[in-house]
Write an enzyme that holds these catalytic residues in place. Structure first.
Site, short mmCIF file in Angstrom:
data_model
loop_
_atom_site.label_atom_id
_atom_site.label_comp_id
_atom_site.label_asym_id
_atom_site.label_seq_id
_atom_site.Cartn_x
_atom_site.Cartn_y
_atom_site.Cartn_z
N SER A 93 13.23 -51.98 -23.79
CA SER A 93 12.06 -52.38 -22.99
C SER A 93 11.49 -53.65 -23.61
O SER A 93 10.89 -53.61 -24.68
CB SER A 93 11.01 -51.27 -23.00
OG SER A 93 11.50 -50.12 -22.38
N LYS A 169 9.70 -51.49 -15.58
CA LYS A 169 9.39 -50.70 -16.77
C LYS A 169 7.98 -50.98 -17.27
O LYS A 169 7.26 -50.06 -17.69
CB LYS A 169 10.42 -50.98 -17.88
CG LYS A 169 10.14 -50.23 -19.19
CD LYS A 169 10.12 -48.72 -19.00
CE LYS A 169 9.69 -47.96 -20.26
NZ LYS A 169 10.67 -48.00 -21.34
N LYS A 237 3.49 -52.14 -27.92
CA LYS A 237 4.35 -53.29 -27.59
C LYS A 237 4.48 -53.45 -26.08
O LYS A 237 4.39 -54.55 -25.53
CB LYS A 237 5.71 -53.10 -28.25
CG LYS A 237 6.74 -54.17 -27.96
CD LYS A 237 7.72 -53.78 -26.85
CE LYS A 237 8.54 -52.56 -27.21
NZ LYS A 237 9.53 -52.24 -26.14
#
Length: 294
Positions: A93, A169, A237
């Site tokens: 990701s 995502k 993140k």
């Protein structure tokens, strides 16, 4: 097929073994941390370049954008071993913007590139029930589909442009983070009001508020089981990617920003390695009350 798999952590380890179980040859890079279960079932090669030279398809499952760049284009990276006709699949990701650049550089070597991040966490990886969000050409997706089907259940080609999977995502991680926060708020509220949080969760599971987050992470919050799963540091993140992309697009994400601050409070308290359901502990601190003492 001969599948190179790079990134054998909490998620990558079971994903790679599912590919092996499906009949594919597994090639992995040598690492001191490589588990014996993988060594026994895979061909171990010295570095990503050697894997790319030997494999038909190279899959990456590493933590962040710089890690993908290093594996692909660093010394003895995947790019050094590529030859025309190979397929690179990044299931990490990472940044949608960087993904487009990585795809272009791989395409220049005559190879296809798919960005295919996943959702479902450690449970989904172990059960081969991951949701897989894919960006890239239809022909490359069709070639990779049997591999995705060995690792997941809900598999969608979001768009034929690279970066579409990563964009999806990021959207997923916004929904997951805000739902974890909402479940945490609800359970803290109910518990401090004197209700049994386990019974509140059970009741909510039968109504419109039900979700996988309430089912899985609500239980974690009540039972105080915050071993990852999916670490707060990694969700931080992902929300950073969301907020950076939103800034580029001129989009306001106010609740994403506030949830990121709660993750930051957990990290500051030493909780970066907690499961992301541990966000409830920041809410508990604000309320001076724990959901459960057990």
């Amino acid at each position: 097929m001969k599948i190179g798999f790079i990134g054998l952590g909490i998620m990558g380890h079971p994903m790679a073994l599912h590919l092996k179980s499906a009949g594919h040859t597994l090639l992995v890079p040598d690492r001191a941390s490589l588990k014996e279960e993988i060594r026994a079932q895979a061909e171990v090669l010295p570095d990503p370049a050697a894997i790319a030279a030997a494999a038909e398809v190279i899959i990456l499952m590493v933590p962040d954008t710089p890690d993908v760049e290093a594996v692909l284009f660093g010394p003895k990276g995947v790019a050094e071993g590529l030859s025309p006709g190979k397929l690179v699949i990044d299931m990490s990701s990472i940044s949608p913007t960087a993904t487009k650049d990585f795809a272009r550089r791989v395409n220049e070597k005559g190879c296809d590139y798919l960005d295919a991040p996943v959702s479902g966490g450690e449970v989904g990886a172990r059960q081969a029930s991951l949701t897989i969000m894919v960006g890239g050409p239809q022909a490359a997706f069709d070639r990779a589909l049997p591999l995705f089907q060995a690792m997941g259940k809900n598999i969608t080609l979001v768009g034929e442009a690279n970066g579409a999977g990563q964009t999806c995502k990021v959207a997923n991680q916004i929904v997951v983070a805000l739902t974890i926060e909402a479940v945490g708020e609800a359970l803290v509220f109910a518990s401090k009001a004197g209700a049994d949080p386990a019974k509140v969760r059970q009741a909510l599971m039968g109504g419109l508020a039900t979700s996988r987050i309430l089912e899985l992470h609500g239980e974690r919050m009540i039972k105080r089981t915050f071993e990852p799963g999916f670490r707060i540091a990694l969700h931080q993140k992902d929300l950073n990617l969301a907020l950076q992309s939103a800034k580029e697009l001129g989009v306001a994400l106010p609740n994403t920003a506030s949830t990121q601050q709660l993750f930051s409070a957990c990290a500051a308290a030493g909780g970066g390695q907690w499961d992301h359901s541990g966000l409830v502990q920041a809410l508990e601190m604000l309320a001076a009350h724990k959901v459960s003492g057990s």
